[in-house]
Design a protein around this motif. Structure first.
Motif, PDB file in Angstrom:
ATOM      1  N   GLY A 183       0.809  -1.220   0.000  1.00  0.00           N
ATOM      2  CA  GLY A 183       0.000   0.000   0.000  1.00  0.00           C
ATOM      3  C   GLY A 183       0.838   1.264   0.000  1.00  0.00           C
ATOM      4  O   GLY A 183       0.335   2.353   0.228  1.00  0.00           O
TER       5      GLY A 183
ATOM      6  N   SER B 168       1.026   3.414  -5.077  1.00  0.00           N
ATOM      7  CA  SER B 168      -0.246   3.073  -5.689  1.00  0.00           C
ATOM      8  C   SER B 168      -0.593   4.048  -6.789  1.00  0.00           C
ATOM      9  O   SER B 168      -0.199   5.211  -6.758  1.00  0.00           O
ATOM     10  CB  SER B 168      -1.342   3.035  -4.628  1.00  0.00           C
ATOM     11  OG  SER B 168      -1.269   4.177  -3.813  1.00  0.00           O
ATOM     12  N   GLY B 169      -1.326   3.545  -7.767  1.00  0.00           N
ATOM     13  CA  GLY B 169      -1.755   4.361  -8.895  1.00  0.00           C
ATOM     14  C   GLY B 169      -2.794   5.381  -8.446  1.00  0.00           C
ATOM     15  O   GLY B 169      -3.428   5.218  -7.398  1.00  0.00           O
ATOM     16  N   PRO B 170      -2.999   6.441  -9.261  1.00  0.00           N
ATOM     17  CA  PRO B 170      -3.866   7.558  -8.856  1.00  0.00           C
ATOM     18  C   PRO B 170      -5.331   7.183  -8.668  1.00  0.00           C
ATOM     19  O   PRO B 170      -6.056   7.908  -7.993  1.00  0.00           O
ATOM     20  CB  PRO B 170      -3.707   8.562 -10.003  1.00  0.00           C
ATOM     21  CG  PRO B 170      -3.149   7.799 -11.147  1.00  0.00           C
ATOM     22  CD  PRO B 170      -2.343   6.686 -10.550  1.00  0.00           C
TER      23      PRO B 170
ATOM     24  N   SER C  63      -6.320   4.230  -7.341  1.00  0.00           N
ATOM     25  CA  SER C  63      -6.456   3.141  -6.362  1.00  0.00           C
ATOM     26  C   SER C  63      -7.335   3.556  -5.179  1.00  0.00           C
ATOM     27  O   SER C  63      -7.910   2.709  -4.509  1.00  0.00           O
ATOM     28  CB  SER C  63      -5.083   2.701  -5.870  1.00  0.00           C
ATOM     29  OG  SER C  63      -4.450   3.780  -5.234  1.00  0.00           O
ATOM     30  N   SER C  64      -7.448   4.871  -4.940  1.00  0.00           N
ATOM     31  CA  SER C  64      -8.270   5.290  -3.805  1.00  0.00           C
ATOM     32  C   SER C  64      -9.754   5.055  -4.077  1.00  0.00           C
ATOM     33  O   SER C  64     -10.566   5.123  -3.166  1.00  0.00           O
ATOM     34  CB  SER C  64      -8.028   6.767  -3.487  1.00  0.00           C
ATOM     35  OG  SER C  64      -8.398   7.556  -4.589  1.00  0.00           O
ATOM     36  N   LEU C  65     -10.101   4.769  -5.341  1.00  0.00           N
ATOM     37  CA  LEU C  65     -11.510   4.514  -5.664  1.00  0.00           C
ATOM     38  C   LEU C  65     -11.918   3.084  -5.334  1.00  0.00           C
ATOM     39  O   LEU C  65     -13.106   2.764  -5.318  1.00  0.00           O
ATOM     40  CB  LEU C  65     -11.771   4.771  -7.159  1.00  0.00           C
ATOM     41  CG  LEU C  65     -11.450   6.182  -7.670  1.00  0.00           C
ATOM     42  CD1 LEU C  65     -11.660   6.251  -9.168  1.00  0.00           C
ATOM     43  CD2 LEU C  65     -12.326   7.205  -6.962  1.00  0.00           C
ATOM     44  N   ILE C  66     -10.933   2.201  -5.121  1.00  0.00           N
ATOM     45  CA  ILE C  66     -11.264   0.792  -4.872  1.00  0.00           C
ATOM     46  C   ILE C  66     -10.636   0.320  -3.561  1.00  0.00           C
ATOM     47  O   ILE C  66      -9.842   1.024  -2.951  1.00  0.00           O
ATOM     48  CB  ILE C  66     -10.822  -0.114  -6.048  1.00  0.00           C
ATOM     49  CG1 ILE C  66      -9.313  -0.010  -6.258  1.00  0.00           C
ATOM     50  CG2 ILE C  66     -11.554   0.270  -7.331  1.00  0.00           C
ATOM     51  CD1 ILE C  66      -8.792  -0.951  -7.321  1.00  0.00           C
ATOM     52  N   SER C  67     -11.006  -0.899  -3.139  1.00  0.00           N
ATOM     53  CA  SER C  67     -10.558  -1.402  -1.835  1.00  0.00           C
ATOM     54  C   SER C  67      -9.094  -1.832  -1.872  1.00  0.00           C
ATOM     55  O   SER C  67      -8.496  -1.976  -2.935  1.00  0.00           O
ATOM     56  CB  SER C  67     -11.417  -2.606  -1.435  1.00  0.00           C
ATOM     57  OG  SER C  67     -11.078  -3.714  -2.233  1.00  0.00           O
ATOM     58  N   TYR C  68      -8.544  -2.069  -0.686  1.00  0.00           N
ATOM     59  CA  TYR C  68      -7.167  -2.548  -0.542  1.00  0.00           C
ATOM     60  C   TYR C  68      -6.963  -3.851  -1.307  1.00  0.00           C
ATOM     61  O   TYR C  68      -6.003  -3.992  -2.067  1.00  0.00           O
ATOM     62  CB  TYR C  68      -6.874  -2.740   0.948  1.00  0.00           C
ATOM     63  CG  TYR C  68      -5.566  -3.408   1.259  1.00  0.00           C
ATOM     64  CD1 TYR C  68      -4.379  -2.688   1.240  1.00  0.00           C
ATOM     65  CD2 TYR C  68      -5.526  -4.761   1.569  1.00  0.00           C
ATOM     66  CE1 TYR C  68      -3.171  -3.304   1.528  1.00  0.00           C
ATOM     67  CE2 TYR C  68      -4.323  -5.384   1.858  1.00  0.00           C
ATOM     68  CZ  TYR C  68      -3.151  -4.649   1.835  1.00  0.00           C
ATOM     69  OH  TYR C  68      -1.969  -5.270   2.111  1.00  0.00           O
TER      70      TYR C  68
ATOM     71  N   GLY D  91      -6.833  11.747  -9.680  1.00  0.00           N
ATOM     72  CA  GLY D  91      -7.730  10.799  -9.024  1.00  0.00           C
ATOM     73  C   GLY D  91      -9.183  11.075  -9.380  1.00  0.00           C
ATOM     74  O   GLY D  91     -10.072  10.805  -8.585  1.00  0.00           O
TER      75      GLY D  91
END
Ligand code: HEM
Lengths: 218, 152
Positions: free
Chosen positions: A122, A125-127, A129-134, A214
């Motif tokens: 973690g 991470s790509g820009p 990645s905050s839209l999806i879960s770990y 993002g």
């Protein structure tokens, strides 16, 4: 193409720029990921995103030889080409068209996965990645990692095919991607005006900037 | 007599095999459990990165995630009983963890300190400071992984 005839432009500057930049940036992406220079991996990756978006637009609105409609052929034409019975034409041959489709497709998948990916820790991470879960982001990272082998495989195939044509010696395939020109008795393909390239590029850059943020405002 | 001897030997072997299998699975369970714990640390990391980079969530989420991280960091050394190094299950734990236990413990404490610092800074709410503190946390993860975890 047979030597002689007149000199015509087969690949416009946009396509050649796209082609060599893409090749270089895929190498940069591989090297930076391998060496752990992830900040540069992200920059290189988003630049590839710009190129791919531009190429999709150019495949619809661009110069004749860049257009998907001009080089994506059905199985009948591909078979005829393999039996040496397809009409001569400038630009990608029917088999090469398939290779373009495969290369673009897998690079689009690779880039999209990268936008959502993270290393399992973690930290990087790509820009998007905050839209999806770990877990989903880790999975995207794993597939991104594995799919790169397919990218490599297609690149090897691509270069082997070019080498084969060059060694066979009757098809002027390498130089036109550098100079843009070939000698032929076929009529010159139509070229799109420069402003369209600029508009397509501006659109691609704007989309990339939004993705990089993002998808702010979504 | 011989029959009984052979039967006894067979029973003993079966018992031994079962015991080994049981011991094996206990160690494997340890590995699975600690991987799940590290994933919790990873998920806390993501919460913090998402806030700093994408404005997702609030500074309070960062405080909570950092406290979770600090608590788990204190437990890390206890997740590594002997006999759970690479080769057991899907463990990526290098033998050097057991050769240099003091260094390993110190690496875990570095994370705990950095995570506690992040929690304090996040409570202040200054985004740039939170980003810097988060960078400090990430460096302690990397510092430990580079030495004690098998590279892919
Ligand atoms: C076609 C373009 C790309 C190529 C060829 C590529 C290639 C790679 C490769 C080979 C790895 C594996 C490194 C390793 O684990 O050893 C990797 C990891 C990674 N890439 Fe890309 N990448 C591309 C685009 C992107 C983009 C656009 C992003 C996001 C901005 C991105 C984000 C990541 C992340 C976060 C990782 C770490 C995932 C992990 O280690 O599991 N990549 N990339």
């Amino acid at each position: 193409m047979a030597a002689g005839g007149t000199r015509v432009r087969v690949w416009d500057g946009w396509i050649r720029g796209f082609h060599w930049l893409l090749g270089s940036l895929v190498a940069v992406s591989w090297w930076t990921a391998e060496e752990g220079h992830m900040e540069w991996h992200f920059r290189s990756g988003i630049a590839i995103f710009v190129l791919l978006v531009f190429r999709l637009l150019w495949g619809v609105f661009g110069s004749e030889t860049a257009r998907f409609a001009s080089f994506l052929k059905g199985p009948g034409t591909i078979l005829a080409y393999l039996r040496g019975k397809a009409p001569r034409a400038l630009g990608h041959n029917p088999l090469g068209g398939l290779s373009v489709l495969a290369l673009l497709g897998v690079l689009i998948a690779q880039t999209t996965l990268g936008l959502f990916a993270q290393d399992e820790d973690g930290i990087y991470s790509g820009p998007l990645s905050s839209l999806i879960s770990y877990d989903a982001s880790s999975l995207a990272g794993e597939i991104h990692h594995t799919l790169f082998n397919v990218v490599l495989g297609l690149i090897v195939l691509h270069i082997s095919a070019i080498t084969y044509y060059v060694l066979r010696g009757d098809d002027d395939i390498l130089l036109p991607m550098i100079t843009g020109d070939t000698d032929t008795d076929l009529p010159a393909p139509k070229r799109a005006p420069a402003w369209r390239g600029l508009v397509a590029l501006a659109f691609a850059v704007a989309l990339a900037a939004w993705v990089w943020s993002g998808l702010k405002g979504l | 007599m011989r029959k009984i001897g052979m039967a006894l030997a067979a029973v003993a072997m079966a018992a031994g095999a079962t015991g080994a299998a049981w011991a094996q699975s206990a160690a494997e369970k340890q590995v699975e459990a600690r991987k799940a714990n590290f994933k919790k640390i990873g998920a806390a990391m993501k919460t913090n990165v998402d806030f700093v980079r994408n404005d997702k969530g609030t500074a309070a989420d960062v405080v909570a995630a950092s406290r979770t991280m600090a608590t788990l960091a204190g437990q890390i050394p206890s997740w590594f009983p002997a006999g759970t190094a690479v080769g057991v299950g899907k463990s990526e734990a290098l033998p050097v963890i057991w050769q240099k236990p003091a260094d390993f413990r110190a690496a875990a404490m570095k994370l705990q300190t950095a995570a506690n610092n992040l929690a304090t800074v996040a409570a202040g709410g200054d985004k740039a400071a939170i980003g810097a503190a988060l960078g400090g946390v990430g460096a302690t993860c990397k510092g430990c992984h580079d030495v004690f975890r098998q590279p892919d």
